[in-house]
Design a protein around this motif. Structure first.
Motif, PDB file in Angstrom:
ATOM      1  N   HIS A 115     -13.100  12.214   1.539  1.00  0.00           N
ATOM      2  CA  HIS A 115     -12.974  10.870   0.967  1.00  0.00           C
ATOM      3  C   HIS A 115     -11.537  10.605   0.515  1.00  0.00           C
ATOM      4  O   HIS A 115     -10.973   9.541   0.780  1.00  0.00           O
ATOM      5  CB  HIS A 115     -13.948  10.763  -0.210  1.00  0.00           C
ATOM      6  CG  HIS A 115     -14.012   9.411  -0.819  1.00  0.00           C
ATOM      7  ND1 HIS A 115     -14.500   8.319  -0.139  1.00  0.00           N
ATOM      8  CD2 HIS A 115     -13.642   8.952  -2.052  1.00  0.00           C
ATOM      9  CE1 HIS A 115     -14.444   7.247  -0.927  1.00  0.00           C
ATOM     10  NE2 HIS A 115     -13.924   7.616  -2.085  1.00  0.00           N
ATOM     11  N   LEU A 116     -10.931  11.583  -0.132  1.00  0.00           N
ATOM     12  CA  LEU A 116      -9.534  11.427  -0.557  1.00  0.00           C
ATOM     13  C   LEU A 116      -8.634  11.259   0.667  1.00  0.00           C
ATOM     14  O   LEU A 116      -7.724  10.429   0.681  1.00  0.00           O
ATOM     15  CB  LEU A 116      -9.084  12.638  -1.377  1.00  0.00           C
ATOM     16  CG  LEU A 116      -9.708  12.791  -2.764  1.00  0.00           C
ATOM     17  CD1 LEU A 116      -9.345  14.152  -3.348  1.00  0.00           C
ATOM     18  CD2 LEU A 116      -9.262  11.690  -3.708  1.00  0.00           C
ATOM     19  N   GLY A 117      -8.901  12.053   1.700  1.00  0.00           N
ATOM     20  CA  GLY A 117      -8.074  11.992   2.906  1.00  0.00           C
ATOM     21  C   GLY A 117      -8.191  10.675   3.641  1.00  0.00           C
ATOM     22  O   GLY A 117      -7.272  10.278   4.358  1.00  0.00           O
ATOM     23  N   ALA A 118      -9.317   9.984   3.451  1.00  0.00           N
ATOM     24  CA  ALA A 118      -9.515   8.714   4.150  1.00  0.00           C
ATOM     25  C   ALA A 118      -8.897   7.536   3.391  1.00  0.00           C
ATOM     26  O   ALA A 118      -8.846   6.421   3.903  1.00  0.00           O
ATOM     27  CB  ALA A 118     -11.011   8.473   4.347  1.00  0.00           C
ATOM     28  N   ALA A 119      -8.427   7.796   2.186  1.00  0.00           N
ATOM     29  CA  ALA A 119      -7.853   6.708   1.375  1.00  0.00           C
ATOM     30  C   ALA A 119      -6.609   6.149   2.065  1.00  0.00           C
ATOM     31  O   ALA A 119      -5.858   6.886   2.706  1.00  0.00           O
ATOM     32  CB  ALA A 119      -7.498   7.218  -0.014  1.00  0.00           C
ATOM     33  N   THR A 120      -6.396   4.846   1.916  1.00  0.00           N
ATOM     34  CA  THR A 120      -5.239   4.232   2.584  1.00  0.00           C
ATOM     35  C   THR A 120      -4.074   4.009   1.616  1.00  0.00           C
ATOM     36  O   THR A 120      -3.117   3.333   1.947  1.00  0.00           O
ATOM     37  CB  THR A 120      -5.627   2.887   3.231  1.00  0.00           C
ATOM     38  OG1 THR A 120      -6.214   2.068   2.220  1.00  0.00           O
ATOM     39  CG2 THR A 120      -6.601   3.101   4.365  1.00  0.00           C
ATOM     40  N   ILE A 121      -4.183   4.561   0.420  1.00  0.00           N
ATOM     41  CA  ILE A 121      -3.022   4.541  -0.474  1.00  0.00           C
ATOM     42  C   ILE A 121      -2.354   5.905  -0.406  1.00  0.00           C
ATOM     43  O   ILE A 121      -2.949   6.877   0.072  1.00  0.00           O
ATOM     44  CB  ILE A 121      -3.416   4.204  -1.929  1.00  0.00           C
ATOM     45  CG1 ILE A 121      -4.646   5.015  -2.342  1.00  0.00           C
ATOM     46  CG2 ILE A 121      -3.650   2.721  -2.082  1.00  0.00           C
ATOM     47  CD1 ILE A 121      -4.928   4.936  -3.794  1.00  0.00           C
ATOM     48  N   HIS A 122      -1.136   5.971  -0.894  1.00  0.00           N
ATOM     49  CA  HIS A 122      -0.351   7.208  -0.803  1.00  0.00           C
ATOM     50  C   HIS A 122       0.222   7.506  -2.170  1.00  0.00           C
ATOM     51  O   HIS A 122       1.099   6.788  -2.646  1.00  0.00           O
ATOM     52  CB  HIS A 122       0.747   7.043   0.246  1.00  0.00           C
ATOM     53  CG  HIS A 122       0.197   6.557   1.538  1.00  0.00           C
ATOM     54  ND1 HIS A 122      -0.441   7.397   2.426  1.00  0.00           N
ATOM     55  CD2 HIS A 122       0.107   5.314   2.055  1.00  0.00           C
ATOM     56  CE1 HIS A 122      -0.869   6.685   3.452  1.00  0.00           C
ATOM     57  NE2 HIS A 122      -0.563   5.422   3.246  1.00  0.00           N
ATOM     58  N   LEU A 123      -0.261   8.568  -2.792  1.00  0.00           N
ATOM     59  CA  LEU A 123       0.081   8.756  -4.187  1.00  0.00           C
ATOM     60  C   LEU A 123      -0.278  10.152  -4.667  1.00  0.00           C
ATOM     61  O   LEU A 123      -0.872  10.947  -3.943  1.00  0.00           O
ATOM     62  CB  LEU A 123      -0.688   7.743  -5.046  1.00  0.00           C
ATOM     63  CG  LEU A 123      -2.201   7.686  -4.791  1.00  0.00           C
ATOM     64  CD1 LEU A 123      -2.929   8.777  -5.517  1.00  0.00           C
ATOM     65  CD2 LEU A 123      -2.740   6.346  -5.208  1.00  0.00           C
ATOM     66  N   HIS A 124       0.070  10.398  -5.905  1.00  0.00           N
ATOM     67  CA  HIS A 124      -0.343  11.652  -6.518  1.00  0.00           C
ATOM     68  C   HIS A 124      -0.634  11.486  -8.004  1.00  0.00           C
ATOM     69  O   HIS A 124      -0.537  12.431  -8.739  1.00  0.00           O
ATOM     70  CB  HIS A 124       0.708  12.744  -6.294  1.00  0.00           C
ATOM     71  CG  HIS A 124       2.048  12.385  -6.865  1.00  0.00           C
ATOM     72  ND1 HIS A 124       3.182  13.027  -6.508  1.00  0.00           N
ATOM     73  CD2 HIS A 124       2.402  11.456  -7.768  1.00  0.00           C
ATOM     74  CE1 HIS A 124       4.199  12.498  -7.154  1.00  0.00           C
ATOM     75  NE2 HIS A 124       3.740  11.551  -7.929  1.00  0.00           N
ATOM     76  N   LEU A 132      -4.277  -2.106  -7.940  1.00  0.00           N
ATOM     77  CA  LEU A 132      -3.029  -2.523  -7.295  1.00  0.00           C
ATOM     78  C   LEU A 132      -3.334  -3.205  -5.966  1.00  0.00           C
ATOM     79  O   LEU A 132      -4.363  -2.941  -5.350  1.00  0.00           O
ATOM     80  CB  LEU A 132      -2.158  -1.289  -7.051  1.00  0.00           C
ATOM     81  CG  LEU A 132      -1.693  -0.603  -8.330  1.00  0.00           C
ATOM     82  CD1 LEU A 132      -1.128   0.770  -8.004  1.00  0.00           C
ATOM     83  CD2 LEU A 132      -0.647  -1.447  -9.039  1.00  0.00           C
ATOM     84  N   TRP A 133      -2.418  -4.068  -5.505  1.00  0.00           N
ATOM     85  CA  TRP A 133      -2.743  -4.768  -4.254  1.00  0.00           C
ATOM     86  C   TRP A 133      -2.850  -3.806  -3.067  1.00  0.00           C
ATOM     87  O   TRP A 133      -3.635  -4.023  -2.165  1.00  0.00           O
ATOM     88  CB  TRP A 133      -1.817  -5.961  -3.998  1.00  0.00           C
ATOM     89  CG  TRP A 133      -0.362  -5.719  -3.685  1.00  0.00           C
ATOM     90  CD1 TRP A 133       0.165  -4.899  -2.732  1.00  0.00           C
ATOM     91  CD2 TRP A 133       0.751  -6.380  -4.308  1.00  0.00           C
ATOM     92  NE1 TRP A 133       1.535  -4.990  -2.731  1.00  0.00           N
ATOM     93  CE2 TRP A 133       1.930  -5.897  -3.679  1.00  0.00           C
ATOM     94  CE3 TRP A 133       0.878  -7.324  -5.336  1.00  0.00           C
ATOM     95  CZ2 TRP A 133       3.210  -6.326  -4.044  1.00  0.00           C
ATOM     96  CZ3 TRP A 133       2.150  -7.749  -5.679  1.00  0.00           C
ATOM     97  CH2 TRP A 133       3.305  -7.243  -5.049  1.00  0.00           C
ATOM     98  N   ASP A 134      -2.096  -2.709  -3.131  1.00  0.00           N
ATOM     99  CA  ASP A 134      -2.161  -1.728  -2.037  1.00  0.00           C
ATOM    100  C   ASP A 134      -3.557  -1.131  -1.918  1.00  0.00           C
ATOM    101  O   ASP A 134      -3.948  -0.682  -0.851  1.00  0.00           O
ATOM    102  CB  ASP A 134      -1.177  -0.588  -2.287  1.00  0.00           C
ATOM    103  CG  ASP A 134       0.189  -1.110  -2.610  1.00  0.00           C
ATOM    104  OD1 ASP A 134       1.037  -1.141  -1.730  1.00  0.00           O
ATOM    105  OD2 ASP A 134       0.390  -1.513  -3.775  1.00  0.00           O
ATOM    106  N   ALA A 135      -4.263  -1.099  -3.048  1.00  0.00           N
ATOM    107  CA  ALA A 135      -5.588  -0.488  -3.056  1.00  0.00           C
ATOM    108  C   ALA A 135      -6.637  -1.407  -2.453  1.00  0.00           C
ATOM    109  O   ALA A 135      -7.768  -1.011  -2.262  1.00  0.00           O
ATOM    110  CB  ALA A 135      -5.975  -0.125  -4.486  1.00  0.00           C
ATOM    111  N   GLN A 136      -6.252  -2.637  -2.157  1.00  0.00           N
ATOM    112  CA  GLN A 136      -7.243  -3.579  -1.633  1.00  0.00           C
ATOM    113  C   GLN A 136      -6.772  -4.270  -0.359  1.00  0.00           C
ATOM    114  O   GLN A 136      -7.416  -5.181   0.116  1.00  0.00           O
ATOM    115  CB  GLN A 136      -7.616  -4.633  -2.676  1.00  0.00           C
ATOM    116  CG  GLN A 136      -6.648  -4.728  -3.787  1.00  0.00           C
ATOM    117  CD  GLN A 136      -6.995  -5.727  -4.868  1.00  0.00           C
ATOM    118  OE1 GLN A 136      -7.876  -6.534  -4.736  1.00  0.00           O
ATOM    119  NE2 GLN A 136      -6.246  -5.658  -5.945  1.00  0.00           N
TER     120      GLN A 136
END
Ligand SMILES: [Zn+2]
Ligand SMILES: [Zn+2]
Length: 804
Positions: free
Chosen positions: A514-523, A687-691
């Motif tokens: 699930h984490l790997g499928a996320a389309t945001i890039h962060l830590h 955040l807008w990147d999250a949507q």
């Protein structure tokens, strides 16, 4: 020419020739073998004791340890270390330690495991810092079925067998990476001496080093090693020009521990000359064992690095030397790679026989342009703004793509590159699971291919977050071709039993997928609020429930209960974020408290699950549960009549438009009557990147201006009272209008935990008892952007304390 590389021969065969009969070292609980140790070799002694201890645990039989050559009636001899018997058989045991500047430095470690007739040989490189024989002993015990998945007894699996048979062995094994270290004894999460001892012992079992030992290879580097080279207490009074100029044009030294917080003016030629003089003296006087010089020189060279944060000298000469390459992964200062590596390279050339080590970190992450690095410059690559969600081969992660490209540029110039990766439970604060095992499985074979020296990183003792990743990393750092899938399968089976194991593996695998499928890039955990949702955590609870219902031994069942609590902790995180999105701060605080309680419960079960203690800080930071609970309690008190009364809510969804050409100001997007019917909608908590869909197949997101518009009702009770707008934040800069009236500019802030909230007085612009209109313009120069953590309006009571 490289001689290292891997497991040169790994050959274990059963009875393939006359010579190769399996050897029964314990028969029906009785010892059939003796352990012969080379005299005067303490590491071999330690290895022998480990073999004795675990064979005893397995079978009940005690294999006697004797000095080599002492009388014994045993049928089988286990020779440990560089024995005469091994020499007589002409066995080639890895040996030697040559730290001179060369491409394949520090790559002589390794061990052999061999059987010859009735003899077993376990021996490795013990020269200097190497621990080959010890690693060989644990590898031998692993072949017999022992496992050390986690530090201490909790993570140990020793098979019970009355008869212990050693197969024919013909093994020569060498590590793929010279540096294999994650130290847990640093940073914000202190360890008890007992935990520290257990961790140290464990690192030997899985062939890690603890990070503090990385200085035994390359010179140790750390934040603020420049100040040590030119101590401000000695020089600043007479030579303020040696030190960095701040933005206001003033020469300054650091705060607190000035040796480690002071930046130098590197363009000043006298700075170089004075440092060179000091270093030569320190080396001549062998300062490395004592005093403040401990860190600047070691027997292999010199460690240098500017202080933590984003130090920069704004003097004309330094500023001109900086070539001003933007690093879009960073949003907090001008790059200074050219100037910095120019200085570091000059220093390295002055000591060609030694290593000079530094860090590619902060404003010095980009590989420098137009600077040739000398061969003896070692670089610890530590780009802080990495993506912890994706691996290095994920084509949809621009951050990892850039990370590797930048790393390749460094590697082209020097062989001495090693990693300080920001994923071993380092930055996300709340100790929720991270995607590390899956990433390491892909990343380390690539690092081997790139010929990287290894890993020297700092971690936290949060095994509820890192889970299997340290174990897997230990295996991959020794052998990058390790079959991780098989390793994991075995681990879940061994720790939890045949019934519960697969269910728990399914839970962890689902989390990582699930984490790997996320389309945001962060830590950073606070940006995971759209990833770890209530819908997701409830969808995977079935695996935990099945594991809890499954059979197993008492030990296995107790371990399952612990993982159940780790899952519950993650569920609490999702509940907390969902409550905050609803502005239900009572629930958010309660869920945060639940997370803290669970951490304490987990810590009682197994001390290497984190205990949240920050003895150095009276006020807990917001990235840990105590701090987060306090934040939600504070927000609750702004709404429930204590410090304030809530009179209005920022809409959860607002109208939104991108403004790539900055036209909004000219077109008066902030006027209440402005026609926004054609705009999109965005959630104001995420955040807008999250949507938003990524802009391209590398996963890039929109950076630039964006506008939010919405309406909200303000209670009549606000009439005649002061009204404050509490915002959860704008990434990374924002401007606010209420009912068309301009009210606030929120300056740019670095993304960092919880420093984005702000409270602003909007009394003059607000209309109590009516529908009001709010417009927010947000600018993000790079990375993640938008409004976050929603917000609300309140009338403060006289108890109101604004956040500092
Ligand atoms: Zn300067
Ligand atoms: Zn990513």
């Amino acid at each position: 020419m490289r001689i290292r590389n891997a497991v040169l021969i790994m050959f274990i065969a059963l009875a393939t020739c006359a010579n190769a009969k399996p050897l029964t070292i314990v028969e029906d609980g009785k010892s059939q073998a003796v352990i012969q140790v080379a005299a005067g070799q303490p590491k071999a002694k330690k290895a022998a004791e480990a073999i004795q201890k675990y064979i005893q645990k397995m079978s009940g039989a005690t294999l006697e340890i004797i000095d080599e050559g002492a009388k014994s009636d045993a049928k089988i001899n286990i020779y440990v270390g560089h024995t005469k018997a091994a020499a007589k058989r002409s066995l080639k045991i890895p040996t030697g330690f040559d730290p001179s500047v060369r491409d394949d430095v520090f790559e002589e470690e390794g061990y052999i495991l061999k059987t010859k007739r009735k003899d077993i040989f376990i021996a490795g490189n013990e020269t200097d810092v190497y621990k080959g024989t010890i690693y060989g002993a644990y590898a031998f015990l692993e072949l017999l079925g022992c496992r050390w998945y986690f530090p201490g007894a909790w993570g140990e699996v020793v098979p019970e067998k009355k008869t212990v048979v050693v197969p024919h062995l013909d093994v020569l094994s060498k590590p793929d990476f010279a540096l294999r270290g994650i130290g847990l004894n640093t940073g914000w999460v202190p360890m008890t001496p007992q935990d520290h001892t257990e961790y140290k012992e464990w690192t030997e079992k899985i062939a890690f080093d603890s990070r503090g030992d990385s200085g035994k290879y390359y010179p140790l580097v750390g934040d603020g090693f420049l100040g040590i080279l030119l101590p401000p207490d000695k020089y600043f009074k007479d030579h303020p020009e040696y030190y960095a100029m701040n933005k206001k044009g003033k020469r300054v030294i650091g705060e607190g521990d000035i040796l480690h917080t002071t930046m130098l003016c590197l363009s000043n030629p006298n700075v170089y000359t004075e440092i060179l003089k000091n270093l030569k003296t320190a080396i001549a006087e062998k300062h490395d064992e004592q005093g403040p010089n401990t860190h600047r020189i070691s027997r292999h060279g010199i460690g240098i690095s500017p202080p933590d944060g984003s130090p920069y000298c704004y003097c004309d000469a330094c500023d001109k030397a900086s070539q001003k390459f933007e690093n879009i992964q960073l949003v907090y200062g001008p790059q200074m790679s050219e100037e910095y590596y120019g200085f570091a390279s000059k220093l390295a050339r002055a000591f060609p026989e030694k290593f000079v080590a530094t860090m590619a970190y902060s404003l010095r992450e980009l590989a420098p342009q137009g600077v040739t690095l000398p061969k003896n410059l070692a670089v610890m690559y530590a780009p802080i703004a990495g993506c912890a969600l994706h691996d290095n081969k994920d084509k949809s992660c621009w951050r990892r793509i850039e990370y590797i490209k930048n790393l390749r540029q460094y590697r082209k110039q020097t062989a001495h590159i090693y990693l300080y990766e920001y994923h071993p439970d380092f930055l996300t604060g709340l100790f929720i699971p991270e995607r590390q095992t899956a990433n390491a499985t892909v990343n380390f074979p690539l690092y081997k291919e790139m010929d990287i020296k290894g890993l020297s990183a700092e971690g936290r003792k949060a095994f509820m977050q890192t889970w299997t990743s340290f174990y897997v990393m230990g295996k991959l750092l020794w052998d990058a071709d390790t079959d991780v899938a098989a390793l994991k399968k075995e681990l879940y089976f061994d720790l939890f039993g045949a019934e519960a194991g697969p269910h728990l593996q399914a839970w962890w695998d689902a989390v990582e997928a699930h984490l790997g499928a996320a389309t945001i890039h962060l830590h950073e955990d606070f940006m995971l609020n759209n990833v770890y949702t209530v819908a997701f955590t409830s969808s995977i609870q079935k695996h935990i429930d099945a594991a809890l219902a499954a059979g197993g031994t008492a030990t296995q069942k107790a371990r399952v209960v612990a993982v159940g609590k780790i899952a519950e902790h993650l569920t609490a995180y999702a509940n907390m974020e969902a409550a905050a999105m609803r502005l239900d701060y009572a629930t958010a605080a309660a869920e945060s408290q639940r997370m803290l309680d669970l951490k304490h419960e987990l810590n009682k079960i197994y001390s290497h699950f984190i205990s949240e203690t920050f003895p150095k800080s009276k006020k807990p930071p917001a990235f840990i549960s105590r701090g987060r609970t306090n934040e939600y309690k504070r927000l609750l008190s702004y709404t429930n009549g204590d410090q304030g009364n809530k009179v209005g809510e920022l809409p959860l969804d607002m109208k939104f438009v991108r403004d790539p050409y900055n036209e909004g100001i000219f077109s008066e997007y902030y006027l209440p009557e402005f026609d926004d019917t054609k705009w999109d909608m965005r959630n104001t908590h995420l955040l807008w990147d999250a949507q938003e869909e990524p802009l391209d197949d590398k996963g890039h997101d929109y950076d630039g201006f964006g506008w939010y518009r919405g309406t909200f009702k303000v209670a009549k009770s606000a009439k005649g009272k002061k009204v404050i707008f509490h915002s959860g934040g704008v990434f990374n800069e924002g401007w606010v209008w209420v009912n068309g009236q301009y009210v606030h500019h929120e300056p740019h802030k670095v993304w960092w935990w919880w420093n984005h909230t702000f409270d602003i007085d909007v009394t003059d612009a607000i209309k109590p008892g009516k529908v009001n209109q709010i417009t927010v313009r947000v600018w993000n120069k790079a990375e993640l952007g938008g409004m976050l953590r929603r917000g609300f309006f309140f009338t403060p009571t006289d108890k109101y304390v604004p956040k500092k």
